[in-house]
Design an enzyme around this catalytic site. Sequence first.
Site, PDB file in Angstrom:
ATOM      1  N   SER A 184      86.324  99.600  36.676  1.00 48.80           N
ATOM      2  CA  SER A 184      85.584 100.488  37.587  1.00 48.80           C
ATOM      3  C   SER A 184      85.797  99.989  39.015  1.00 48.80           C
ATOM      4  O   SER A 184      86.160  98.818  39.215  1.00 48.80           O
ATOM      5  CB  SER A 184      84.091 100.422  37.239  1.00 48.80           C
ATOM      6  N   TYR A 207      75.570  96.310  35.485  1.00 52.82           N
ATOM      7  CA  TYR A 207      76.807  97.080  35.275  1.00 52.82           C
ATOM      8  C   TYR A 207      77.942  96.425  36.052  1.00 52.82           C
ATOM      9  O   TYR A 207      79.032  96.194  35.510  1.00 52.82           O
ATOM     10  CB  TYR A 207      76.598  98.527  35.741  1.00 52.82           C
ATOM     11  N   LYS A 230      81.422  94.789  34.704  1.00 51.42           N
ATOM     12  CA  LYS A 230      82.733  95.348  35.074  1.00 51.42           C
ATOM     13  C   LYS A 230      83.593  94.322  35.834  1.00 51.42           C
ATOM     14  O   LYS A 230      84.814  94.346  35.711  1.00 51.42           O
ATOM     15  CB  LYS A 230      82.543  96.637  35.890  1.00 51.42           C
TER      16      LYS A 230
END
Length: 232
Positions: free
Chosen positions: A137, A150, A154
């Site tokens: 991402s 998150y 990532k």
Amino acid sequence: MLTVITGASKGIGKAIAEKFASQGFNLALCARTESDLLILKNEIESKFKIQVHILSTDVSKKSEVEKFANFVQKLNEKVAVLINNAGVFVQGQVHNEAEGILETMINTNLYSAYYLTKALILGMIEQKKGHIFNICSIASIMPYANGGSYSISKYAMYGMTKVLREEMKPLGIRVTAILPGATLTNSWSGSDLPSERFIKSEDVAEAVFSAYHLSENSVIEEMIIRPQLGDI
Ligand code: NAP
């Protein structure tokens, strides 16, 4: 030739499944919701002359990742491509997010890819051939202030991809990190921004396939894909 995709029933994973199916690859797909997988299997098999193998799997659980890896190995087909795509996003900030969010993100977004890769890469090493894509991402290189755990997961996924790339250099296996920005999938269902503001899942799928399609002399190590108007 087989393409294995996690989190394949919706969004980016589904678009990649459709792209590889259109190019003649058989597919082994997982997601948690079996009914969605069955619908996708029927859709793809009615459009393309390929086989779609599905297994309902919660990749946040190591035992289920192992079951899926076993399922893939029992198909007795060479794994040409592995796409570690399954992932979840939960809003939150490191300093105040709920207990357990980090564990959920790491289990789903990182350990799933780690354990599935470990299980399937041995076959690729034997073949001296294969391509692994990790769907990272923009949050792998730029912290999302409202996606604390998150972003942590990532960044780690991106780190794992870089390590694996180094390890696989002499072994003939290509490893690619895909770093998309905001892509219009269910993850953005609450947003009132116009669709033009987002990357299309189909474009991520095209990018993945084009990276796969190069000759084996070359590897695209990473691809950063952003909406034309920039990050949201
Ligand atoms: P999505 O539309 O929400 O689809 C997620 C897919 O993963 C579904 O098939 C879902 O099916 C499956 N899934 C979720 N949790 C799972 C679990 N524990 N075990 C197995 N399957 C699971 O997601 P997306 O937006 O396409 O995102 C795909 C990947 O791209 C993720 O890794 C995400 O972090 C990354 N990404 C997305 C964006 C974006 O803006 N959309 C941007 C950058 C990176 P079930 O719910 O049935 O399990």
